[in-house]
Design a protein around this motif. Structure first.
Motif, PDB file in Angstrom:
ATOM      1  N   ILE A  20       0.842  -1.185   0.000  1.00 37.78           N
ATOM      2  CA  ILE A  20       0.000   0.000   0.000  1.00 37.78           C
ATOM      3  C   ILE A  20       0.880   1.238   0.000  1.00 37.78           C
ATOM      4  N   GLY A  21       0.271   2.397  -0.268  1.00 38.87           N
ATOM      5  CA  GLY A  21       0.992   3.655  -0.216  1.00 38.87           C
ATOM      6  C   GLY A  21       0.315   4.620   0.726  1.00 38.87           C
ATOM      7  N   GLY A  22       1.110   5.464   1.355  1.00 42.61           N
ATOM      8  CA  GLY A  22       0.547   6.551   2.144  1.00 42.61           C
ATOM      9  C   GLY A  22       0.174   7.709   1.243  1.00 42.61           C
ATOM     10  N   GLU A  23      -0.121   8.845   1.833  1.00 41.52           N
ATOM     11  CA  GLU A  23      -0.558   9.997   1.054  1.00 41.52           C
ATOM     12  C   GLU A  23       0.598  10.751   0.405  1.00 41.52           C
ATOM     13  N   ALA A  24       1.817  10.316   0.639  1.00 43.17           N
ATOM     14  CA  ALA A  24       2.988  10.922   0.013  1.00 43.17           C
ATOM     15  C   ALA A  24       4.105   9.889  -0.052  1.00 43.17           C
ATOM     16  N   PHE A  25       5.131  10.205  -0.862  1.00 47.39           N
ATOM     17  CA  PHE A  25       6.376   9.437  -0.939  1.00 47.39           C
ATOM     18  C   PHE A  25       6.252   8.083  -1.630  1.00 47.39           C
ATOM     19  N   GLY A  26       5.134   7.822  -2.302  1.00 49.57           N
ATOM     20  CA  GLY A  26       4.988   6.618  -3.113  1.00 49.57           C
ATOM     21  C   GLY A  26       4.785   6.995  -4.565  1.00 49.57           C
ATOM     22  N   LEU A  27       4.835   5.988  -5.451  1.00 52.67           N
ATOM     23  CA  LEU A  27       4.786   6.271  -6.884  1.00 52.67           C
ATOM     24  C   LEU A  27       3.397   6.109  -7.491  1.00 52.67           C
ATOM     25  N   ARG A  28       2.352   6.222  -6.685  1.00 52.96           N
ATOM     26  CA  ARG A  28       0.992   6.188  -7.226  1.00 52.96           C
ATOM     27  C   ARG A  28       0.181   7.306  -6.583  1.00 52.96           C
ATOM     28  N   ALA A  29       0.578   8.544  -6.892  1.00 52.34           N
ATOM     29  CA  ALA A  29      -0.065   9.691  -6.261  1.00 52.34           C
ATOM     30  C   ALA A  29      -1.536   9.803  -6.630  1.00 52.34           C
ATOM     31  N   LYS A  30      -1.911   9.256  -7.794  1.00 52.16           N
ATOM     32  CA  LYS A  30      -3.309   9.354  -8.225  1.00 52.16           C
ATOM     33  C   LYS A  30      -4.183   8.253  -7.638  1.00 52.16           C
ATOM     34  N   ALA A  31      -3.573   7.274  -6.973  1.00 51.04           N
ATOM     35  CA  ALA A  31      -4.371   6.278  -6.267  1.00 51.04           C
ATOM     36  C   ALA A  31      -5.015   6.945  -5.048  1.00 51.04           C
ATOM     37  N   LYS A  32      -6.055   6.312  -4.506  1.00 52.01           N
ATOM     38  CA  LYS A  32      -6.705   6.883  -3.319  1.00 52.01           C
ATOM     39  C   LYS A  32      -5.708   6.951  -2.169  1.00 52.01           C
ATOM     40  N   ASN A  33      -4.905   5.891  -2.033  1.00 53.70           N
ATOM     41  CA  ASN A  33      -3.895   5.804  -0.990  1.00 53.70           C
ATOM     42  C   ASN A  33      -4.502   5.852   0.412  1.00 53.70           C
TER      43      ASN A  33
END
Length: 411
Positions: free
Chosen positions: A29-42
């Motif tokens: 999963i990704g948090g709201e920053a620092f991952g490579l899927r900024a357009k995902a809901k996260n």
């Protein structure tokens, strides 16, 4: 035989719970920053805490992405983020940038670090380098063949794990490092804002002939020259296992719960069947093929695993997906009347024939008998996305089942 881990993506809390219930050994999963899927809901901090708790309660691990290629302005925020993750206690962090790696090692040394495919991990010396820095796992570059991965396995310590993609979209750029998005739109793919220009329509024009399009296209719309088919290795579990891969990774943190459920369930069964016997795996191949084709996809390829891709791995005439099923909703609960509570995703109506997709591999055909809003109002159709509805059906659903309808049956 050591059974490989099935690692499944989740772009939201709903999808995480789906992945867990439909067979994942681990989710990323990704948090709201620092991952490579900024357009995902996260995930917000509260959602991440709930997701980690839910996964751990079901014996499933959670890996969190922090795999941007950081600039100076990112670093203070990244330090705060790692301090936050230290309290949330995920099982691993997925990192590409050496600076981010060293920061994570300093702030939360108790959390395993996995090296992202973004780090261009193409040879055993690179794997050994990261092992010496303290990495637990390295994600192989997508450009590696199974023969190369097998050689890497033989030349690295047994305790260093290899993670490799087994299914999903293929990036046209080397190990996902794409500059096209930044060039065309100002949105940096390496900061998580990719606009997927590899799926756009292109034509070629010579510098001294402005406005004259050269005949390199497949039809009147031009050519989707960068558009790769999707990776699918469902027929090659034995080869993937034999190469010494510890974790089979599915791509897709932008995907729906329906996609994640279908892919996770199919690969779960294939992995388990092969672990039981080669004969059982071979006997059920028809089911795997049928079920995996029900996912949204852009035709299938084996990528680089059996050698360099050729022209047959690209799609030159379109960028559309094959989409055989439409997602209606995830069953959140069953009320006292036996109705399924869902957040509706696409339109359907009373009287429609739909399908209940269950984690155990079964698909139950049913008919919609009633649709009721949260306010208790009976309606004949569900045209509004994200509306909470109670669905009465001829067959009984259970919590975490998926409701879907064949595209040919939809209105």
């Amino acid at each position: 035989m050591k059974k490989p881990e099935l690692l499944v993506p989740a772009g939201s809390l709903e999808v995480l719970k789906t992945a867990v219930m439909f067979g994942a050994d681990a989710v990323y999963i990704g948090g709201e920053a620092f991952g490579l899927r900024a357009k995902a809901k996260n995930f917000s901090s509260s959602d991440m805490a709930e997701g980690i708790s839910f996964a751990h309660a079901h014996g499933v691990k959670v890996h969190v992405t922090a795999n941007i290629l950081a600039h100076n302005s990112d670093l203070d925020g990244a330090r705060d983020y790692f301090r936050e993750l230290k309290e949330l206690k995920p099982d691993a962090l997925i990192i590409a940038d050496p600076g981010m790696f060293m920061m994570a090692r300093e702030i939360c040394p108790e959390i395993d670090i996995h090296i992202s495919t973004q780090a261009n991990n193409t040879n055993y010396e690179t794997f050994l380098f990261w092992y010496r820095q303290g990495a637990k796992r390295v994600v192989s570059a997508r450009e590696l063949s199974l023969a190369e991965i097998r050689e890497i396995r033989h030349k690295i310590p047994k305790e260093l794990e290899i993670e490799s993609f087994i299914h999903g979209a293929m990036c046209i750029s080397y190990s996902g490092r794409c500059l096209l998005s930044s060039y065309f739109t100002g949105r940096d793919a390496n900061h998580g804002a990719c606009t997927h220009p590899c799926r756009w329509n292109y034509a070629v024009m010579e510098e001294k002939r402005p406005g004259e399009y050269l005949p390199v296209y497949e039809n009147e719309r031009g050519t989707f020259i960068f558009n790769s088919k999707d990776l699918c290795m469902i027929e090659h579990i034995p080869e993937m296992t034999d190469a010494g891969i510890d974790s089979f990774k599915i791509e897709g943190r932008m995907k729906t719960a329906l996609y994640v459920a279908a892919v996770a369930r199919t690969y779960r069964r294939a992995i388990d069947d092969y672990a039981e016997s080669k004969e059982k795996y071979a006997a059920n191949m028809g089911w795997y093929r049928e079920e995996i084709a029900k996912c949204t996809y852009r035709q299938f390829t084996t990528g680089f695993y059996f050698g360099r891709p050729d022209e047959t791995t690209q799609i030159y005439n379109e960028s559309t997906y094959v989409n055989e099923y439409i997602y209606l909703g995830l069953v959140q609960a069953i009320d006292e009347k036996g109705r399924a509570r869902i957040e509706q995703k696409n339109k359907f109506c009373v009287g429609d024939r739909i399908e209940i997709m269950k984690p155990d591999g079964s698909n139950v055909e049913t008919q919609v008998l009633s649709l009721t809003t949260e306010e208790g109002v009976q309606v004949e159709s569900a045209p509004h996305s994200k509306q909470i509805l109670y669905v009465g059906m001829t067959e009984q659903a259970s919590e975490y089942d998926i409701l879907r309808v064949a595209a040919s049956e939809s209105v």
